[in-house]
Design an enzyme around this catalytic site. Structure first.
Site, PDB file in Angstrom:
ATOM      1  N   GLY A 339       0.832  -1.194   0.000  1.00 11.11           N
ATOM      2  CA  GLY A 339       0.000   0.000   0.000  1.00 11.11           C
ATOM      3  C   GLY A 339       0.864   1.241   0.000  1.00 11.11           C
ATOM      4  O   GLY A 339       0.878   2.016   0.950  1.00 11.11           O
ATOM      5  N   ALA A 340       1.629   1.436  -1.090  1.00 11.43           N
ATOM      6  CA  ALA A 340       2.652   2.485  -1.116  1.00 11.43           C
ATOM      7  C   ALA A 340       2.015   3.852  -1.325  1.00 11.43           C
ATOM      8  O   ALA A 340       2.025   4.416  -2.419  1.00 11.43           O
ATOM      9  CB  ALA A 340       3.669   2.195  -2.216  1.00 11.43           C
ATOM     10  N   THR A 341       1.435   4.359  -0.263  1.00  7.54           N
ATOM     11  CA  THR A 341       0.700   5.618  -0.263  1.00  7.54           C
ATOM     12  C   THR A 341       1.020   6.338   1.038  1.00  7.54           C
ATOM     13  O   THR A 341       1.303   5.694   2.042  1.00  7.54           O
ATOM     14  CB  THR A 341      -0.820   5.349  -0.345  1.00  7.54           C
ATOM     15  OG1 THR A 341      -1.070   4.372  -1.343  1.00  7.54           O
ATOM     16  CG2 THR A 341      -1.606   6.596  -0.666  1.00  7.54           C
ATOM     17  N   THR A 342       0.951   7.678   1.042  1.00 10.23           N
ATOM     18  CA  THR A 342       1.229   8.409   2.266  1.00 10.23           C
ATOM     19  C   THR A 342       0.289   9.598   2.376  1.00 10.23           C
ATOM     20  O   THR A 342      -0.172  10.135   1.366  1.00 10.23           O
ATOM     21  CB  THR A 342       2.703   8.864   2.321  1.00 10.23           C
ATOM     22  OG1 THR A 342       2.984   9.427   3.600  1.00 10.23           O
ATOM     23  CG2 THR A 342       3.027   9.865   1.231  1.00 10.23           C
TER      24      THR A 342
END
Length: 521
Positions: A339-342
């Site tokens: 879940g490469a989100t920030t």
């Protein structure tokens, strides 16, 4: 002592950049844009100027808007798919592995650079050079790598080692990135310095041309001159979800996440959730059942309706009854453990709130030469391409689970929040909202309490602080459920700030290194 605002983010440097702008007289938009530019350096595994995102911002005097700068499908002017640089890469998460698709053919038209500049132009207060200054400094002079960034870089090593240009961004010298290592990106620092000191339009035009020159059909990609000429961030009206004494504002279609959160809130309201003892057996089973219904909605043609009938999604999230097209399909999608989100949330002392979520996917393994910008792999992510890879028509706005959210009481913001975490974003934000608004938990507990997620027929849950017998009850109700005995990165990273009776506070999600800074003199 004067308080200028509060910021919650997933990295200390990111939060420091935003707090610095607040102390210098900037508003919430100045702070969140500065923080996000910094994050493209200090949170590089999660976000990049070659990625995309969305920001919800506003205040009681001027109202609230969403700036959608997520990615678009490339390939305008192409009659057929060229030979693509598009390949599977297996990433090892320890307990499981997953295949992602990378290469230049996985890159969608990115919107993050254009979006950050457009947001600042519309609502920022300070000069662009001041907003960019923290990012320029850390890119040129280096910064100390956080444990989270080091861990993520290790996970996606098979992707970021695919080309020397990207490997240089992640691995100093000959060793894998370690927490505390000093990392710099001087090419990106020079690019941002030029952006702040020169003519932004000229600098952005050179960025677009680099994308066409290096990610076009001649190089295994799909990005054309027509794609970059047509791209522009889109201003949208927020999705408005009434919930008790509050209105929840979130990301509208074609985003997937906001509508699902709104639907979940309406179902929870109808069920009267909030009376159960928090983290009890009854509470957790009720939340699991709620999340299962939200998953059913997603699995019943919801994604296509985001594009062909977005008004129906708005009506449904605002309180409409569940329609006949929801048939309770329980097909299971493959979860992305990364879940490469920030996400970043800000509220300033004048009552402006901003919530911004961005992503670079896992990155495609290639960078823009001389700019230090790792480009996205959105066309290679299953969750963004539910109909299959390279099936979306050129020019279509890609859908995302990103759901920056602001809760207003009357017309004043009282909570700003959002999360990373791929398709767990909807579950994470929905649970934190219910924890705050229905179960009346303190902010830090609301953000960091045990979390669940349901997708299709599968349940994932954290067994942290649950009442006795609750975990066993969940596993009995959901055979094959995946149980985590500690808070896990898998369940997202909600960063939230609040304004209560003029007092500002925040909570960072410890699953993803959350940090809160109060900007004080």
């Amino acid at each position: 002592m004067s308080v200028h605002g509060v910021i919650a983010a997933s990295d200390p440097h990111t939060a420091m950049a935003g707090a610095r702008l607040l102390r210098c007289g900037g508003n919430a938009v100045d702070a969140i844009v500065a923080a996000k530019f910094a994050a493209t350096i200090t949170e590089l595994p999660l976000t990049s100027l070659g990625g995309g995102g969305a920001c919800l911002w506003g205040d009681a005097d001027h109202g609230y808007k969403v700036l959608d700068f997520f990615a678009a499908t490339p390939g305008r002017s192409l009659d057929a798919l060229p030979a693509l640089d598009f390949a599977p890469v297996t990433v090892d998460f320890g307990q499981t592995t997953q295949v992602f698709h990378v290469g230049k053919g996985a890159a969608a038209v990115p919107g993050e650079l254009a979006g950050l500049l457009e947001l600042h132009r519309r609502a920022g207060r300070l000069p662009l050079r001041e907003v960019l200054a923290p990012a320029v400094s850390w890119a040129r002079d280096g910064f100390a790598v956080s444990p989270q960034m080091a861990r993520l870089a290790d996970v996606i090593a098979p992707i970021v080692s695919r080309s020397p240009a990207v490997a240089r961004l992640f691995f100093p010298g000959e060793h894998m990135l370690q927490a505390g290592d000093r990392l710099a990106n001087p090419d990106l620092g020079d690019f941002l310095h030029t952006l702040g000191e020169g003519d932004p339009d000229t600098v952005v035009a050179s960025y677009w041309m680099s994308l066409v020159d290096h990610f076009g059909p001649a190089h295994g990609g799909l990005i054309t001159r027509q794609d970059v000429a047509a791209y522009a961030p889109v201003v949208r009206e927020p999705l408005c979800v009434p919930f008790g004494a509050y209105t929840v504002l979130t990301n509208p279609p074609p985003s997937a996440g906001g509508g699902l959160i709104g639907i979940g809130l309406q179902i929870a309201d109808g069920l009267g959730l909030g009376q159960e003892q928090f983290l009890s057996r009854e509470h957790q089973l009720a939340i699991a059942a709620l999340l299962a219904t939200v998953s059913d909605v997603r699995q019943s043609g919801y994604d296509e309706r985001l594009h062909v009938d977005p008004e129906a999604i708005r009506v449904l999230a605002a309180g409409g009854s569940l329609p006949a097209w929801i048939e309770g399909a329980r097909s299971r999608r493959r979860e992305n453990p990364l879940g490469a989100t920030t996400h970043i949330s800000v509220i300033d002392a004048q009552g402006m709130a901003a919530a911004m979520t961005t992503s670079n996917g896992e990155g495609c393994g290639h960078a823009l030469p001389g700019l230090g910008i790792h480009v996205n792999n959105f066309l290679g992510e299953d969750d963004i391409n539910p109909a299959g890879f390279h099936q979306s028509p050129a020019g279509r706005w890609l859908s995302t689970m990103m759901a920056p959210t602001i809760v207003v009481a009357g017309d004043r913001p009282c909570v700003a929040l959002g999360s990373g975490g791929s398709n767990r974003i909807r579950s994470a934000i929905l649970q934190v909202l219910l924890n705050l608004l229905s179960y009346r938990r303190p902010l830090d507990e609301a953000v960091n309490a045990a979390r669940l997620h349901v997708d299709g027929s599968q349940l994932w849950f954290e067994d942290v602080g649950l009442a006795a017998g609750t975990a066993d009850a969940l596993q009995a109700a959901w055979p094959g459920a995946t149980r985590f005995d500690a808070a896990s990165f898998f369940f997202g990273g909600v960063n939230a700030v609040v304004s209560v009776d003029g007092h500002l506070a925040g909570a960072g999600d410890r699953r993803r290194g959350g940090v809160v800074l109060l900007a004080e003199d």
